[in-house]
Design a protein around this motif. Structure first.
Motif, PDB file in Angstrom:
ATOM      1  N   THR A   7      94.747  94.434  30.792  1.00  0.00           N
ATOM      2  CA  THR A   7      94.091  95.586  30.173  1.00  0.00           C
ATOM      3  C   THR A   7      94.600  96.910  30.715  1.00  0.00           C
ATOM      4  N   ARG A   8      95.346  96.917  31.830  1.00  0.00           N
ATOM      5  CA  ARG A   8      95.849  98.170  32.384  1.00  0.00           C
ATOM      6  C   ARG A   8      97.368  98.248  32.391  1.00  0.00           C
ATOM      7  N   LEU A   9      98.052  97.345  31.778  1.00  0.00           N
ATOM      8  CA  LEU A   9      99.504  97.431  31.724  1.00  0.00           C
ATOM      9  C   LEU A   9      99.922  98.639  30.896  1.00  0.00           C
ATOM     10  N   PRO A  10     100.998  99.322  31.303  1.00  0.00           N
ATOM     11  CA  PRO A  10     101.550 100.353  30.427  1.00  0.00           C
ATOM     12  C   PRO A  10     102.128  99.716  29.170  1.00  0.00           C
ATOM     13  N   ILE A  11     102.144 100.480  28.093  1.00  0.00           N
ATOM     14  CA  ILE A  11     102.623  99.990  26.802  1.00  0.00           C
ATOM     15  C   ILE A  11     103.752 100.887  26.306  1.00  0.00           C
ATOM     16  N   ASP A 251      95.752  86.319   5.763  1.00  0.00           N
ATOM     17  CA  ASP A 251      94.368  85.963   6.078  1.00  0.00           C
ATOM     18  C   ASP A 251      94.054  85.753   7.549  1.00  0.00           C
ATOM     19  N   ASP A 252      95.058  85.518   8.390  1.00  0.00           N
ATOM     20  CA  ASP A 252      94.793  85.054   9.752  1.00  0.00           C
ATOM     21  C   ASP A 252      95.306  86.056  10.788  1.00  0.00           C
ATOM     22  N   PRO A 253      94.425  86.793  11.462  1.00  0.00           N
ATOM     23  CA  PRO A 253      94.886  87.743  12.483  1.00  0.00           C
ATOM     24  C   PRO A 253      95.559  87.069  13.671  1.00  0.00           C
ATOM     25  N   GLU A 254      95.225  85.803  13.925  1.00  0.00           N
ATOM     26  CA  GLU A 254      95.837  85.097  15.044  1.00  0.00           C
ATOM     27  C   GLU A 254      97.314  84.815  14.809  1.00  0.00           C
ATOM     28  N   ALA A 255      97.771  84.998  13.583  1.00  0.00           N
ATOM     29  CA  ALA A 255      99.183  84.770  13.286  1.00  0.00           C
ATOM     30  C   ALA A 255     100.088  85.726  14.049  1.00  0.00           C
ATOM     31  N   LEU A 256      99.578  86.902  14.433  1.00  0.00           N
ATOM     32  CA  LEU A 256     100.405  87.814  15.216  1.00  0.00           C
ATOM     33  C   LEU A 256     100.768  87.202  16.558  1.00  0.00           C
ATOM     34  N   LEU A 308      97.558  91.121  24.481  1.00  0.00           N
ATOM     35  CA  LEU A 308      97.998  90.714  25.810  1.00  0.00           C
ATOM     36  C   LEU A 308      96.982  89.796  26.486  1.00  0.00           C
ATOM     37  N   ASN A 309      95.720  90.087  26.323  1.00  0.00           N
ATOM     38  CA  ASN A 309      94.694  89.221  26.909  1.00  0.00           C
ATOM     39  C   ASN A 309      94.622  87.871  26.214  1.00  0.00           C
ATOM     40  N   ARG A 310      94.938  87.819  24.923  1.00  0.00           N
ATOM     41  CA  ARG A 310      95.037  86.532  24.234  1.00  0.00           C
ATOM     42  C   ARG A 310      96.190  85.701  24.775  1.00  0.00           C
ATOM     43  N   LEU A 311      97.232  86.381  25.249  1.00  0.00           N
ATOM     44  CA  LEU A 311      98.452  85.690  25.677  1.00  0.00           C
ATOM     45  C   LEU A 311      98.481  85.360  27.170  1.00  0.00           C
ATOM     46  N   LYS A 312      97.587  85.960  27.955  1.00  0.00           N
ATOM     47  CA  LYS A 312      97.725  85.833  29.406  1.00  0.00           C
ATOM     48  C   LYS A 312      97.514  84.409  29.906  1.00  0.00           C
ATOM     49  N   ASP A 313      96.793  83.581  29.127  1.00  0.00           N
ATOM     50  CA  ASP A 313      96.622  82.176  29.510  1.00  0.00           C
ATOM     51  C   ASP A 313      97.652  81.264  28.840  1.00  0.00           C
ATOM     52  N   LEU A 314      98.487  81.844  27.959  1.00  0.00           N
ATOM     53  CA  LEU A 314      99.492  81.067  27.236  1.00  0.00           C
ATOM     54  C   LEU A 314     100.901  81.304  27.748  1.00  0.00           C
ATOM     55  N   GLN A 319     106.092  87.326  31.662  1.00  0.00           N
ATOM     56  CA  GLN A 319     106.402  87.450  30.237  1.00  0.00           C
ATOM     57  C   GLN A 319     105.461  88.426  29.542  1.00  0.00           C
ATOM     58  N   VAL A 320     104.208  88.453  29.962  1.00  0.00           N
ATOM     59  CA  VAL A 320     103.258  89.411  29.405  1.00  0.00           C
ATOM     60  C   VAL A 320     103.700  90.838  29.732  1.00  0.00           C
ATOM     61  N   HIS A 321     104.190  91.049  30.928  1.00  0.00           N
ATOM     62  CA  HIS A 321     104.691  92.364  31.327  1.00  0.00           C
ATOM     63  C   HIS A 321     105.930  92.742  30.513  1.00  0.00           C
TER      64      HIS A 321
END
Length: 337
Positions: A7-11, A251-256, A308-314, A319-321
């Motif tokens: 939640t605090r990473l620069p973008i 239809d699916d936001p999770e597709a991103l 990013l928070n959706r991806l942090k456990d995947l 890689q998230v950075h």
């Protein structure tokens, strides 16, 4: 080692249309958070440290005048006493990434080369107008040859036309200029022709797709086919994930998230970044595209970190950075060094 919460990473984001909004819409202002997903309050709250500002125009008479208004707007924003800071070199980029205040760095790009060269004017005059835009903005990160339609340089994403003689001359002009060429709005034929001419003439031109997803995940001509994805990876390019529903999934936001995972699983771990493509939609009469964005992706204040928070456990933390800012920063530093 202490971990940085997602939640605090620069973008870093490689594409938005804030300049078009500020130029076009009566009463527009950078702080009108209700108008556009990349308003200043949204960008600051989302910890966006570098936002690429597109200078966009359609291919039609008066295109260079319209683009000129936007380059002047960029200059005005850079000179105003606000939280927007023009970034012109690698040192400035590194500095803005390390700030903890609400400042947002910005750099300009050209979305459609019709912005500096009309269809019926000498190409040499177009190059002079391009130099004027570069001078006003300090630097240009990338140039898209086209938009949806064809122009004097080649075919847009709604065409099958390839490159023209003027398109080849534009590539020759960009050799060694430290300005990238954007493949997000090219036809597949134009993209391949650009790659071929760069290789044949041994041109020094960086490449990216500033706001495109992956066609195998969602079939749309604005998304990259695998062969172009692999070319961008091979050439140390950049691929900015687009948040527009039309290019994600109906239809699916999770597709991103699936687009991002697809890219990483197919070799784009050092190329993938954000290119959200926020623009002003309130005046649109095209109800077929409403909503333009899923609510999960519709504003810079929350969308990047939701993803990013959706991806942090995947994904591994590193890689998230990379997705948040490191891949884009390395690409830009390489161009500017």
């Amino acid at each position: 080692m202490t971990q940085t919460p997602a939640t605090r990473l620069p973008i870093i984001d490689t594409h938005c249309d804030l300049l078009v909004y500020l130029t076009d819409v009566p009463g527009a202002a950078t702080d009108k958070a209700e108008d556009i997903g990349c308003s200043m309050p949204r960008l600051s709250e989302g910890n966006v440290k570098l936002q690429v500002m597109a200078i966009y125009c359609p291919t039609e008479a008066g295109s260079t005048q319209y683009a000129g208004l936007q380059s002047k707007m960029f200059k005005q924003l850079a000179e105003a006493e606000n939280c927007l800071t023009a970034i012109k070199d690698a040192a400035g980029l590194n500095q803005i990434l390390q700030t903890t205040d609400q400042r947002v760095g910005m750099v300009a790009a050209i979305e459609n080369a019709s912005g500096f060269c009309e269809e019926d004017e000498p190409l040499e005059d177009g190059f002079k107008k391009l130099e004027k835009i570069i001078d006003e903005c300090g630097t240009i990160l990338y140039i898209s040859f086209t938009h949806h339609a064809a122009n004097r340089f080649g075919g847009g994403n709604n065409t099958t036309q390839g490159i023209t003689t003027d398109g080849r001359m534009l590539l020759d002009y960009l050799h060694g200029r430290r300005i990238a060429v954007d493949l997000s709005h090219t036809s597949d034929a134009l993209a391949h022709d650009i790659l071929r001419h760069i290789d044949v003439e041994r041109l020094d031109i960086p490449l990216l797709a500033s706001h495109s997803n992956f066609r195998p995940v969602w079939h749309h001509n604005r998304n990259l086919p695998d062969e172009l994805t692999q070319e961008l990876i091979r050439r140390n390019g950049l691929i900015g994930m687009n948040f527009l529903r039309a290019f994600v999934n109906d239809d699916d936001p999770e597709a991103l998230v699936q687009h991002i995972l697809y890219g990483i699983n197919n070799g784009a771990e050092d190329a993938i970044c954000f290119g959200a493509d926020y623009f002003y939609t309130l005046g649109s009469t095209d109800i077929s595209r409403d909503p333009y964005y899923f609510k999960e992706h519709d504003q810079a204040s929350s969308s990047y970190h939701y993803i990013l928070n959706r991806l942090k456990d995947l994904l591994p933390e590193q890689q998230v950075h990379k997705l948040a800012y490191q891949n884009a920063a390395r690409f830009i530093e390489r161009i500017w060094s």
